[in-house]
Design an enzyme around this catalytic site. Structure first.
Site, PDB file in Angstrom:
ATOM      1  N   CYS A   1      -4.366   0.908  -5.038  1.00  0.00           N
ATOM      2  CA  CYS A   1      -5.303   1.715  -4.852  1.00  0.00           C
ATOM      3  C   CYS A   1      -6.041   1.678  -3.220  1.00  0.00           C
ATOM      4  O   CYS A   1      -6.324   3.241  -3.620  1.00  0.00           O
ATOM      5  CB  CYS A   1      -6.804   0.477  -5.525  1.00  0.00           C
ATOM      6  SG  CYS A   1      -7.087  -0.720  -4.009  1.00  0.00           S
TER       7      CYS A   1
ATOM      8  N   ARG B   1      -2.761   2.141  -0.700  1.00  0.00           N
ATOM      9  CA  ARG B   1      -1.782   2.864  -0.164  1.00  0.00           C
ATOM     10  C   ARG B   1      -1.057   2.920  -1.015  1.00  0.00           C
ATOM     11  O   ARG B   1      -0.638   2.388  -2.136  1.00  0.00           O
ATOM     12  CB  ARG B   1      -1.501   1.888   0.940  1.00  0.00           C
ATOM     13  CG  ARG B   1      -0.226   0.267   0.361  1.00  0.00           C
ATOM     14  CD  ARG B   1      -0.535  -0.114   0.764  1.00  0.00           C
ATOM     15  NE  ARG B   1      -1.829  -1.109   2.108  1.00  0.00           N
ATOM     16  CZ  ARG B   1      -2.431  -1.027   2.946  1.00  0.00           C
ATOM     17  NH1 ARG B   1      -1.492   0.058   3.690  1.00  0.00           N
ATOM     18  NH2 ARG B   1      -3.290  -1.068   3.526  1.00  0.00           N
TER      19      ARG B   1
ATOM     20  N   GLN C   1      -5.840 -10.040  -2.077  1.00  0.00           N
ATOM     21  CA  GLN C   1      -5.125  -8.879  -3.352  1.00  0.00           C
ATOM     22  C   GLN C   1      -3.564  -9.213  -2.708  1.00  0.00           C
ATOM     23  O   GLN C   1      -3.038  -8.805  -3.606  1.00  0.00           O
ATOM     24  CB  GLN C   1      -5.906  -8.376  -3.952  1.00  0.00           C
ATOM     25  CG  GLN C   1      -5.426  -7.655  -5.198  1.00  0.00           C
ATOM     26  CD  GLN C   1      -6.287  -7.322  -6.130  1.00  0.00           C
ATOM     27  OE1 GLN C   1      -6.567  -6.939  -5.487  1.00  0.00           O
ATOM     28  NE2 GLN C   1      -6.314  -6.183  -7.367  1.00  0.00           N
TER      29      GLN C   1
END
Length: 556
Positions: A155, A157, A221
């Site tokens: 989300c 890169r 994450q």
């Protein structure tokens, strides 16, 4: 005179062809060594004719060609003149295409856009679902100057890592490919992209894996996403030794940083930052009473739900394609009322929600202006506007929704305000983490550079084996036909033993396994010396072979 004039006219024809095709064949972007870019046949012909070929200047079309012919070379054998005439300039240009970059070493590159360089409007167009990463690797490696590749698309890169046979051409080809798949113009990509090569590219990925390049400093994450790159690349042609080694080392770096610096302690993830943002925008008294809808029960959606529960939310509706994941969440969070609804009930559920979190992999918006403007207004106690927190890329909520007075839309780029709250503490931990990165970069670069000696080792052994086999055949041919097998084996063993003894010293000086005190620069010096002594030309010949193979493949 006829011979010289025939040759000069051929060179003139070549110059004309080069000028007319410079934009197609990349003459204007040739390497600084202009002679290396010039067709080898012409160079050889000049050498045999004692004609000095000078290519020191650059004209409007790239190379400015100048020949100097000595008076004693004007009368030459007609064979040379006919040879020059028989090879047209276009043929020379085509056959020399593989030579242009053979003096250049392959490069590790990253071409990317991230939250720091490009807005979500651009990033979402380039987003590639994880399931399509292997296909993307195949398409990128089909480009003429790309040998290996990997895709890291999240989300925040979209980064493409490649081993390029030519740095300039590799960047150009990958950028054009990115433009083709996304519809974003090359000029827009160039304005928002970043380019890093070799050590800088390595350092960047290590910092990404360590959470040092994330919007949420230290978030965990991204480490899982780097792991998915390695997992999805297994068995994929193009996810080669250097690229896979880079990403595997990045996993090691990410784990080490989190273990030694505790950078992830107290830090927030994108999903927790989304919950924090919602709470910031809601009135204080409505935090536990607002009606919450979560769209998507994947990894991000699951984390959103858990963070909502941690903040006191005891009831929520979850819209998902299937109920399996929602049922698993109910089992895990037994004290929370989680109501499942299928995707077909999305708008009906949204009509009854005050806050909507979206985190699906849909490539098209789930909410458009015409959908949202027909929804009933929310309770004035929660601010009077329906709150959309969209942490999906591509976005699930169309940008046009923010034009409505009844809706308030936030996306991943809006999370920076939340992150700033506890940024100072994490910055101190980041300083400790950054001290680890140079050590790891040095280790990886040593491993990568050590791979350069492998082709030399193979070619040197093959060179010695050819000589051994040839001399053995000569020896046996001079001996009696009925020589016993025992004697033949003894002679064979003798030849092998001599070769192994002679190669032992050179091979020892090419070893990069850390068993001796030689530095990497000394080992590479030894490699180049052996290349020169035995005429192996490993680096140049291998690169030329790869480029020619790529060109042949693209022409089929």
């Amino acid at each position: 005179m006829a011979v010289a004039s025939g040759f000069v006219s051929s060179v003139a024809e070549l110059k004309t062809k080069m000028e007319s095709t410079s934009l197609v064949h990349g003459v204007t972007s040739a390497s600084s060594s202009s002679v290396a870019c010039f067709p080898s046949q012409v160079r050889n012909l000049c050498k045999s004719s004692k004609i000095k070929l000078k290519v020191p200047e650059r004209g409007a079309f790239g190379l400015s060609i100048r020949c100097e012919v000595n008076s004693d070379t004007l009368v030459r054998n007609d064979e040379i003149g006919s040879k020059a005439s028989s090879l047209s300039a276009l043929q020379l240009l085509k056959t020399s295409a593989g030579d242009r970059y053979t003096k250049e070493r392959s490069s590790l590159l990253v071409i990317g856009l991230n939250v720091h360089t490009a807005p979500v409007e651009i990033r979402e167009k380039l987003s590639i679902p994880e399931a399509q990463w292997p296909q993307a690797i195949g398409e990128i490696c089909a480009l003429n100057h790309i040998e290996e590749a990997a895709v890291l698309s999240t989300c925040n890169r979209m980064e493409i890592y490649v081993v390029a046979l030519s740095q300039h051409r590799g960047v150009k080809e990958v950028t054009e490919w990115m433009s083709k798949i996304s519809g974003v113009s090359v000029s827009d990509l160039c304005r928002h992209r970043f380019l890093l090569n070799n050590k800088d590219a390595t350092r960047h990925l290590f910092e990404v894996s360590a959470g040092l390049d994330s919007v949420v400093l230290g978030e965990g994450q991204i480490l899982a996403q780097v792991k998915h790159v390695v997992k999805s690349g297994q068995g994929v042609q193009g996810f080669g030794r250097k690229i896979s080694g880079l990403f595997k080392h990045a996993l090691t770096v990410g784990k080490r940083v989190r273990t030694e610096t505790n950078i992830s302690a107290g830090s927030v993830s994108v999903s927790s930052a989304a919950v924090e943002l919602a709470l910031m925008k809601l009135p204080t008294y409505s935090c536990t009473t607002a009606r919450v809808l979560v769209v998507g029960a994947g990894k991000m959606g699951k984390l959103v739900i858990k963070h909502l529960v941690a903040k006191g939310c005891t009831k929520m509706v979850v819209v998902n394609r299937t109920e399996d994941r929602v049922a698993a969440l109910r089992e895990e969070l037994k004290d929370v009322e989680i109501v499942y609804q299928p995707l077909t009930e999305l708008l009906a559920c949204t009509a009854e929600a005050d806050v909507v979190f979206t985190s699906t992999a849909s490539e098209t918006p789930l909410f458009l202006k015409e959908n949202v403007q027909t929804l009933p207004p929310v309770n004035s106690q929660v601010g009077g506007r329906r709150l959309f927190i969209d942490i999906s890329v591509p976005r699930n909520v169309g940008s046009c929704v923010s034009d409505l007075e009844t809706a308030c839309v936030y996306n991943v780029d809006d999370l920076k305000d939340v992150v700033a709250a506890n940024k100072e503490d994490r910055l101190l931990k980041a300083m400790e983490a950054k001290a680890i990165i140079p050590e790891e970069v040095k280790q990886f670069e040593a491993w990568k550079d050590s791979l350069e000696t492998v082709p030399t080792i193979k070619k040197l052994r093959a060179y010695a084996e050819r000589i051994r086999a040839s001399e053995l055949d000569k020896c046996l041919s001079k001996m009696d036909v009925d020589i016993s097998k025992t004697k033949k084996k003894a002679i064979y063993d003798l030849s092998v033993g001599i070769v192994n003894k002679l190669l032992h010293g050179p091979m020892q000086h090419l070893r990069c396994d850390g068993t001796d005190n030689r530095t990497l620069s000394e080992i590479l010096e030894n490699m180049h010396a052996l290349n020169r002594i035995f005429g192996l030309e490993t680096e140049i010949s291998m690169l030329e072979e790869k480029i020619r193979a790529k060109m042949d493949q693209s022409q089929k």
